[in-house]
Design an enzyme around this catalytic site. Structure first.
Site, PDB file in Angstrom:
ATOM      1  N   SER A 171       2.486   1.211  -4.963  1.00  0.00           N
ATOM      2  CA  SER A 171       2.404   2.234  -3.920  1.00  0.00           C
ATOM      3  C   SER A 171       3.586   2.099  -2.978  1.00  0.00           C
ATOM      4  O   SER A 171       4.226   1.044  -2.920  1.00  0.00           O
ATOM      5  CB  SER A 171       1.102   2.090  -3.130  1.00  0.00           C
ATOM      6  OG  SER A 171       1.210   1.047  -2.172  1.00  0.00           O
ATOM      7  N   ASP A 172       3.879   3.147  -2.240  1.00  0.00           N
ATOM      8  CA  ASP A 172       4.806   2.999  -1.138  1.00  0.00           C
ATOM      9  C   ASP A 172       4.036   2.373   0.032  1.00  0.00           C
ATOM     10  O   ASP A 172       2.814   2.210  -0.023  1.00  0.00           O
ATOM     11  CB  ASP A 172       5.416   4.345  -0.744  1.00  0.00           C
ATOM     12  CG  ASP A 172       6.806   4.185  -0.149  1.00  0.00           C
ATOM     13  OD1 ASP A 172       7.099   3.117   0.416  1.00  0.00           O
ATOM     14  OD2 ASP A 172       7.601   5.135  -0.243  1.00  0.00           O
ATOM     15  N   TRP A 173       4.747   2.011   1.076  1.00  0.00           N
ATOM     16  CA  TRP A 173       4.160   1.252   2.184  1.00  0.00           C
ATOM     17  C   TRP A 173       2.908   1.963   2.731  1.00  0.00           C
ATOM     18  O   TRP A 173       2.994   3.041   3.305  1.00  0.00           O
ATOM     19  CB  TRP A 173       5.204   1.085   3.283  1.00  0.00           C
ATOM     20  CG  TRP A 173       4.784   0.226   4.434  1.00  0.00           C
ATOM     21  CD1 TRP A 173       3.901   0.545   5.423  1.00  0.00           C
ATOM     22  CD2 TRP A 173       5.237  -1.105   4.725  1.00  0.00           C
ATOM     23  NE1 TRP A 173       3.772  -0.480   6.304  1.00  0.00           N
ATOM     24  CE2 TRP A 173       4.582  -1.515   5.910  1.00  0.00           C
ATOM     25  CE3 TRP A 173       6.128  -1.990   4.119  1.00  0.00           C
ATOM     26  CZ2 TRP A 173       4.802  -2.770   6.490  1.00  0.00           C
ATOM     27  CZ3 TRP A 173       6.345  -3.231   4.695  1.00  0.00           C
ATOM     28  CH2 TRP A 173       5.692  -3.611   5.863  1.00  0.00           C
ATOM     29  N   ALA A 174       1.754   1.342   2.509  1.00  0.00           N
ATOM     30  CA  ALA A 174       0.461   1.810   3.033  1.00  0.00           C
ATOM     31  C   ALA A 174       0.082   3.200   2.541  1.00  0.00           C
ATOM     32  O   ALA A 174      -0.783   3.842   3.140  1.00  0.00           O
ATOM     33  CB  ALA A 174       0.437   1.760   4.562  1.00  0.00           C
TER      34      ALA A 174
END
Length: 753
Positions: free
Chosen positions: A289-292
């Site tokens: 995933s990308d950050w959060a």
């Protein structure tokens, strides 16, 4: 010593699978090792591998506190699969020891970092590298970045960013390969081959990541993190080709995107991740995933809470949760409830372990963390020279009236004007990894080091552009109302034989979170060059930006105009090389430059519409009333210090496609390199097709007066397109084939296939 539990497991599995005749025993594969280790793992340990957290220097220091202590405990218990943002051979070794020496199975961590255009030696920003139209140059940049980063203990880069980007307002266009899917696919493959080399286990390579999957570069209004709504045919034809090329190149991981796409956040998009990527494309790596972005699905309104977000993301095919804290909190209960199958978790963990084995982390968990190698590898003279070579190739000559360029090194006096000319920091660009602030060679320094000892070089900043803290996480303030430097700039211009004015942006005006509604030049730069043109007729303008910007005023008040982007550590030297003829400009634009920011998004491969022209001589056609439809400087544009002519285009149908040939002649006054571009137009189809599509290019080197026949084969695949079902379709009919020096300057012919 590393724990021996995994090795014991491999031995058991291998012993059970071989016959008594050891000469016929099968070789132990990475898949055997992955399966053996997975067999021993508890659900908690499996979930731990899907957990990617941000590290920091404090956690490897003498007395970690607070969150760092909690992170250390998670690592020691096998509840973390990887760390990002922890760099350096010493720090990464200490963190690796926490995992390998303390967790039950001793599974090593994977260390990741954003390495977009260099680790410490900065190369030109990715958009500038795309302007080289040179796969070898792009590959070289990522090879050097991988060598430096791997020496600093890193295994994995969150690059390349291969989002097709057509809106200059979007700050992250500087990370992209530009507006075209074909050129983007070429760059994607080159960057990945450079990062990963031929052996991921080699200690000078990195696992690469194709991001952001998908359509992040088409965010509405060019605004960061915004919505994307796109048809299936546009997705497959315009967005996915660079990602498909990345998969075909064997990229180790994909990163999903922040944006929703057609109502579903990319992180929870089953079609993209599970069906297309892992199904149709048979991708063997893992998706991070990308950050959060897992947690952000709640904010999107797609998940009611973090628990449901965890379920949606992993079921959709997102294997590793970066800083979302969803998988480690909720996957166990989701598996217990049956909302997530353990086989789904096993698939995610198997993919992560596969890459760790390919990196050689089980054989030597500490092999990347070598302090001595780190010291001798970073920012070497050899690496800086390679950066200079790529920067030379990225420079695009936009205009050159009266052949003002190249300049004579013996010029009597030069006035260098513009605060950007004296910056040693802006050329490093955004997303600069571990670049040392103010370490770049400025344009002023490059000019001074190149001209003769007798040349007088005068400098005046002329304008102030930004103020405030220069930081990745801070927004700079634009200075708009300061003309106090005009008088000094005009004074030195009057005293000098030649004026070189540097215009553009601060590098922190571009990058993540730096979308701008107004992409025009700030700080009264246009007013300054207008004033300079009143006192001097020989002005060379240099544009230093991370995006295409309107340059009409600059072009109108200068004889020569050069686009230099953010060129990296040796930018000033490379720019001087081109200005004074030690290197010839060969760059071509990977993006269209507008007359006005109101034209954005702007790209060459637009649809024709039902009213493309004003044949009726009235107002009712597709146009603006105040600016042209076309780009000021079109996609593919780029001059050289000589002149090329295209002629004698020949087309022939073969069983496999179209064979074409044309004559390319150097009719100018110097040797040169031309990037010959091949475009097609599918004249009539079951769905409307663009007026122009890039399908190939060749870099051709010709001596003065030399001609060469250039050949190229367009396959049926090149002539095909994706329909609304996402199916690749070939439809026979009339095709226009165009070849030329840019998307706006071609010769053409038609053929029926």
């Amino acid at each position: 010593m590393p724990k021996l539990y995994p090795l014991l497991a491999y031995s058991i599995i291998i012993f059970m699978s071989v016959s008594c005749d050891f000469s016929k025993s099968p070789a132990v594969t990475i898949e055997d090792k992955v399966d053996s280790l997975l067999f021993l793992m508890t659900i908690e340990e499996k979930i731990g591998q899907t957990n990617l957290l941000s590290g920091n220097s404090e956690m490897t220091g003498p007395s970690p506190t607070g969150n760092s202590k909690q992170l250390i405990e998670k690592i020691k218990k096998g509840k973390v699969g990887g760390l990002l943002n922890l760099v350096g051979a010493t720090a990464t070794r200490k963190a690796q020891e926490m995992a390998v020496e303390n967790s039950r199975l001793g599974i090593p961590l994977i260390f990741g970092y954003d390495i977009l255009h260099g680790y410490q030696t900065m190369f030109p920003i990715p958009l500038a590298q795309a302007a080289t139209w040179d796969a070898d140059a792009a590959k070289l940049s990522s090879q050097v970045a991988a060598t430096e980063a791997a020496a600093a203990g890193l295994h994995w880069t969150f690059a390349p960013m291969v989002d097709v980007s057509r809106d200059a307002r979007w700050g992250r266009i500087m990370e992209s390969p530009g507006e075209d899917p074909y050129l983007g696919a070429v760059m994607a493959k080159a960057w990945i081959n450079g990062f990963q080399g031929e052996d991921l286990a080699a200690k000078n390579t990195l696992a690469a990541t194709a991001k952001h999957f998908a359509a992040y570069g088409l965010a509405e209004a060019g605004r960061e993190y915004n919505t994307v709504d796109i048809s299936m045919q546009a997705l497959h034809n315009n967005v996915l080709p660079p990602f498909k090329a990345a998969n075909d190149a064997g990229v180790a991981s994909f990163m999903n995107a922040f944006n929703e796409i057609n109502g579903i956040p990319s992180t929870g998009n089953t079609y993209l991740q599970r069906e297309l990527l892992k199904g149709t494309w048979n991708f063997q790596g893992f998706v991070v995933s990308d950050w959060a972005s897992v947690a952000e699905m709640v904010t999107h309104g797609y998940a009611e809470d973090l628990s449901q977000a965890a379920e949606q993301a992993i079921n959709a095919g997102s294997d590793m949760d970066m800083m979302g804290f969803a998988y480690n909190r909720f996957l166990r209960e989701k598996i217990a409830s049956g909302e997530v199958q353990e086989a789904t978790l096993d698939d995610a963990v198997r993919r992560i372990l596969r890459i760790k084995f390919m990196l050689g982390l089980f054989e030597d968990p500490y092999g990347y963390s070598n302090v001595e190698r780190e010291k001798r590898t970073l920012m070497t003279a050899e690496n800086l020279q390679k950066s200079r070579e790529v920067a030379q190739k990225s420079i695009v000559l936009l205009k050159n009236e009266e052949n003002l360029l190249p300049l004579s090194k013996g010029v009597q006096s030069v006035a260098v004007i513009g605060s950007l000319a004296n910056s040693k920091d802006v050329p490093l660009g955004s997303w600069r990894a571990q670049a040392i602030s103010n370490s770049a060679v400025s344009i002023l320094e490059g000019i001074k080091s190149t001209v003769s000892a007798e040349t007088t070089v005068r400098y005046a900043p002329g304008y102030r552009l930004t103020e405030g803290e220069r930081s990745f996480v801070k927004e700079l303030s634009i200075v708009e109302d300061d003309r106090s430097g005009f008088s000094e700039a005009l004074a030195i211009a009057k005293q000098s034989e030649l004026v070189i004015m540097v215009v553009g942006e601060d590098c922190w005006q571009t990058g993540e979170g730096r979308s701008q509604a107004n992409i025009s030049l700030h700080g009264h730069q246009n007013a300054l060059i207008e004033s300079l043109s009143e006192v001097h007729e020989n002005i060379v303008a240099i544009s230093m930006t991370g995006r295409p910007v309107p340059l009409l005023t600059v072009s109108d008040h200068s004889k020569a105009l050069v686009q230099v982007w953010f060129g990296g550590s040796t930018a000033g030297l490379a720019i001087a090389d081109v200005l004074f003829g030690d290197a010839s400009p060969t760059g071509k634009l990977p993006v269209s430059f507008p007359y006005h920011g109101g034209q954005e998004p702007l790209y060459y491969s637009r649809k024709n519409t039902g009213r493309p022209s004003n044949n009726a001589k009235n107002v009712f056609w597709s146009h603006y009333t105040d600016v042209p439809n076309e780009a000021m400087f079109p996609f593919g544009h780029g001059l050289t210090y000589t002149r090329f002519i295209y002629s004698d285009l020949q087309l022939d149908v073969t069983s496999e496609g179209i064979q074409l040939s044309f004559q390319l002649s150097n009719v100018g006054q110097a040797d040169g390199i031309e990037t010959a571009q091949i475009y097609i137009r599918d004249v009539t189809a079951s769905i409307t097709r663009p007026i122009l599509e890039l399908k190939g290019f060749k870099r051709v080197s010709l001596k003065q007066g030399e001609s060469q026949e250039v050949t190229y084969h367009l396959s049926k695949s090149d002539l095909s397109f994706y329909n609304e079902l996402g199916q690749l379709t070939f439809e026979p009919g009339v095709f226009e084939v165009l070849v030329g020096t840019s998307s706006a300057e071609t010769i053409s012919d038609r053929i029926t296939f």
